[in-house]
Structures are given as structure tokens and as C-alpha cells.
Write an enzyme that holds these catalytic residues in place. Sequence first.
Site, PDB file in Angstrom:
ATOM      1  CG  HIS A  68      -2.098  -0.894   1.029  1.00  0.00           C
ATOM      2  ND1 HIS A  68      -2.198  -2.106   1.655  1.00  0.00           N
ATOM      3  CD2 HIS A  68      -3.179  -0.776   0.261  1.00  0.00           C
ATOM      4  CE1 HIS A  68      -3.306  -2.692   1.280  1.00  0.00           C
ATOM      5  NE2 HIS A  68      -3.937  -1.903   0.434  1.00  0.00           N
ATOM      6  NE  ARG A 107      -7.455  -2.457  -7.145  1.00  0.00           N
ATOM      7  CZ  ARG A 107      -6.439  -1.899  -7.809  1.00  0.00           C
ATOM      8  NH1 ARG A 107      -6.458  -0.621  -8.066  1.00  0.00           N
ATOM      9  NH2 ARG A 107      -5.423  -2.635  -8.205  1.00  0.00           N
ATOM     10  NE  ARG A 114     -11.368  -6.261  -8.060  1.00  0.00           N
ATOM     11  CZ  ARG A 114     -10.120  -6.026  -7.682  1.00  0.00           C
ATOM     12  NH1 ARG A 114      -9.117  -6.474  -8.413  1.00  0.00           N
ATOM     13  NH2 ARG A 114      -9.870  -5.329  -6.599  1.00  0.00           N
ATOM     14  CD  GLU A 161      -7.060 -11.012  -9.653  1.00  0.00           C
ATOM     15  OE1 GLU A 161      -6.560  -9.950  -9.298  1.00  0.00           O
ATOM     16  OE2 GLU A 161      -8.079 -11.523  -9.130  1.00  0.00           O
ATOM     17  CG  ASN A 189      -0.889  -5.568  -8.731  1.00  0.00           C
ATOM     18  OD1 ASN A 189       0.081  -5.240  -9.391  1.00  0.00           O
ATOM     19  ND2 ASN A 189      -1.839  -4.709  -8.366  1.00  0.00           N
ATOM     20  CG  ASP A 190      -3.885 -10.773  -6.628  1.00  0.00           C
ATOM     21  OD1 ASP A 190      -3.209 -10.997  -5.611  1.00  0.00           O
ATOM     22  OD2 ASP A 190      -4.861 -10.007  -6.632  1.00  0.00           O
ATOM     23  NE  ARG A 204      -1.095  -7.308  -4.291  1.00  0.00           N
ATOM     24  CZ  ARG A 204      -2.241  -6.985  -4.861  1.00  0.00           C
ATOM     25  NH1 ARG A 204      -3.095  -7.926  -5.219  1.00  0.00           N
ATOM     26  NH2 ARG A 204      -2.532  -5.734  -5.103  1.00  0.00           N
ATOM     27  CB  CYS A 249      -5.668  -4.600 -14.211  1.00  0.00           C
ATOM     28  SG  CYS A 249      -7.182  -4.671 -15.101  1.00  0.00           S
TER      29      CYS A 249
END
Length: 531
Positions: free
Chosen positions: A162, A266, A302, A391, A414-415, A425, A462
Site C-alpha cells: 500500500h 475496485r 469488479r 490472476e 499484481n496477483d 505481494r 491491469c
Amino acid sequence: MHGPQLPPHDDAPVDVEEETDLAADALGEVSGELESLAQRAGVSGAVLVRQARMARDPSLVALVHQFVRGGRPAPRATWEAFGAYRDMRASDPLRPAPDAAELDDVRDRVVARLLGEPPPGIPDPGTPYVLVARDLSPALTATLDSGRVLALVTERGGPTSHTAVLAKALGIPAVVGAPGVAGLATGQLVAVDGTTGIVTADPDRETVGQMQAGSAQAGAARAETVDTGPGRTKDGQPVQLLAAVGGKNDVEEALAAGAEGVGVFRTEFLFLDRESPPTVEEQTSAYREVFDAFAGRSVTTRTLDIGADKPASFVRLGDQPNPALGVRGLRVARRYPQLLSDQLAAIARAARDSKADVRVMAPMVATRAEAAWFAARAREAGLRNVGVMVEVPAAALRAGDLLEVVDFVSVGANDLAQYAFATDRADGELADLLDPWQPAFLDLVATVLRAGAVNSRSMTVCGEAASDPMLAPVLVGLGASALSMTARMIPVVRASLARVTSEQCALMAAEALDADGPEEARHRAERVLTS
Ligand code: PEP
Ligand code: MG
């Protein structure tokens, strides 16, 4: 950035009511302050929302009251109450334990306020500087002023944590998770490259010159593209530039950056920080606010991605030994099917009277059966353009199968990296494994994008990878037709694509795939542009 210093404890009598009220007021004020920071942080503010909620937890005030009754003045009672609160939450089977660093940060803010000290903050040497810290809470990161802090370097944390995402959203180059940097001395010269993640202590003149030239080039590229316009390569191949948003707070910046639509909305930010899920009506109006802002453009919404690092108190997931591998994303609907049907109903309702092209997708899908199950529910709710995120490596390997049952798939980089490399992550120590230039990761992305080409679908990537200006042409070369990123990076990626032809993109992709490791992949891709 040390916490406040408590005065030594003496046995002077305390006024129980007055001290408890003082602490309760300070908790309330800190909660409000964190909420404002969360507003400013937009899509990246989930941690701050969670911290604001901690400060509002009535059991904290009850604990403070107990300690005041035991003879402690408000600051010390608060300090001790936070310790007791942490123990209490750790043994609560129904609520996930709060993150220790987040909780300590809230405590330090409340105690500082009670002592009349400024909140734990950032040093201000009076001139712009590079901020080096062992670790930096998202709350403090959100207060950084990009006019003063030239770059942020921390020893702990991961590049998709974050803190890193927030710094990037504020436009501050950041290298998060750089071992050894806490040993740098105040005043020491340091060069920071937020794109490659390289921090150089005492750089020589040549390095400084190269970095200054690179940063001037990036600045010129940004300036060239302030007038926005759709994304395209030098030879005119369109590449849609989409924004990642978390709600209406992010809309303005996305529109100003010229986002051609929303790549990932999100929605979970509406669900965190609550005792019960938002009603269908509440959800409908929140979704409508975003859809209305993007009339005439696509908004890929999403469905709820909670579980793992995004817990919601009304979803009881129990004590999962490994939450990132457990009930998360679409899997939550196995236990709470109503949560999903309510959300789909709200999205469909908001979409019905909107002029946006509303698409819906599910996170954390592993198999064709899961994708088909989701698609059936979404279509039953009246939604037409239904997809899933890729993902999980299993989904990447079988992307073609997924495309038989859904209208589109979207790579969640990311995932996908986290699950491909079996690497959390949020774990800075292992961040090198999550480098999106890892050829094995690029192989997986290529597999998904090829499946899209075979099925003639437009394909979105993404995640943080899509906002890397040098990787963006590689992703296009692999077959991406849209890239979704934090709004702030859209002009940079637009400029980067405008400098390369589609042929160069294909060459850069081939070079990166053929490399032995991330460094080599980067260099070989860069060489395509200089040779
Ligand atoms: C991703 O995983 O790449 C993604 C876009 O989703 P999130 O970062 O919200 O998990
Ligand atoms: Mg994800």
C-alpha cells in the site's frame, strides 16, 4: 519518525471522567483526521479507512476507561489500552487481528494529540529532499508533499504494498523494500530511480548526469502529452489507456488524465469499514456516480474482492491458515451467495439507466467452471458484458477455455505474479520475485494475450505492471489492447507508447521473453529502442 515520549508515571490522583473524555475526544479526532487522509488517498486509501475505524472502536474507549480507573492519566491509559486492545483482538475468533504497524500508528497519533505534540510526522529540513525510512505507514505516506519530498526510499515493504501504491499515486518516485538504506546518513547524496527500483548512494557524476537526463526526458514526455488524447503507438495502433478507480473520489483525476474508461473499478472500498454490507440501493447509487462520470466510455466493474489482506468484518472467513490461498474474491460467494447476487443486482440497476458501457468481472477465478458459474449469475441479473480476471496461473494457462464461457478476460498482474511465484505481494524481502519483468511472468501474460488473439477479443492488463512506461510497449507487443493503471501514470504511459512503433513493441516483447532474468529482459527491451 519516532512515537511520542510518555512522561514518567507518578501516582498523582486522576479525574476518571475528565481523563476518559480527553482520550475519547482524541480518538474521535484522530479517526476524523485519518478519514480525511483516506479521502485524499482515493483508491489507495483502504488502510487509512481501516485505521480510522480502529480509532472509533468502542472497545478501545472501554479499555482506556479501565486504565484511567486504575490511576493512569489519559496518555498513559491510552498507550496501555492499545496494548490490551491488540491482545484482545488477537484472540478474537470472529474478527481478523489488526495489523500491528497500523495499530501502533493510530496509538502514536492519539497519544501525541493528548500530549499536545504534533502527530508523528515527516522531518522537514527546509529544502526538497529524499525521504529515507526503515518503514513508513500508509497514513504518513498520504501526508507527503510531492513538492518537498523528491523521492521515498524504505527498507521494508514490497513494491506492490500500500505504501508503494500510495506514493506512486501522489506522484512521488518510490523504492519500497530496499535493504540496507536505513544505514544512509543524513545529508548523504543519493540517486533514486523509482522506475527500476535502483537506489545509488554517493553516485558519481556520470550516474547523476544520466539520471538527470532520464528524468528531464520523462518530464518532457509528460509535458508533451498534457493535452491527453487516446493512447496509440507512434504508427497509430490504438492502445486504450484506462484508469483504476475505487469510487467517485478517483473520478476527477482519471478524467483529467484523459482516461478512456475504467479498467478496474475496485468496488470493495464501499464494503470495507462497515459492520454490515451496503444495501442494494446504497450500492446502486455509488456505482451510478462512477458510471455517470464515464458516460460514453467503458467501466469494468469488479465484484467484491475481499478476503486475504482486505478483510470485511461482516464476512466470517474463520481462521484460515493461508488467507491469500483461501476464501478470497469470487470464492467468498460460495459462502455468501447473497452478497454476490445483491451486488450484481445493484450493478445491473445502475447500468440500466447509465450511458456508460458497463462491464462486470469477477476476481480470483481459477477454473472455467467458476467462470461459467459467475457468468450465469451475472447474466441472470441482466448484465451483458461479463468477464473474469486472470490472476491465478491455472486461469492463465486455460484462458482460452475461460473465453468460451465469458465475454472477456482481464489480466490482474499484481496477483498473477504473487500466485505464479508463490510470493506474498506484501513481502518486501522477496520483492525481486515479483518483478513484472520476470520472463516466467511474461510467459504467463503472453499465454493469456495469445488466447485473446485466437478468440478475437480485446485484452486488458491491469495492475502495477501496466503503469511501468518501459513495460507498457512490451505488454502491447504481447497482445494487450488496453492497459489499466493509476490515473497519475496515464500521461507517462501515453508518452511512452507514442515513442514506439507496433513493430518495436513486438520486438521488445520477443527480447524480454527470450531473456534469462528481469534485468536482462529490461536491458534487451531498452536496446530495441536505442539500436
Ligand atoms: C491485480 O491483482 O493486478 C489487480 C488489478 O487487482 P488488485 O490489485 O486489486 O488485487
Ligand atoms: Mg488482484
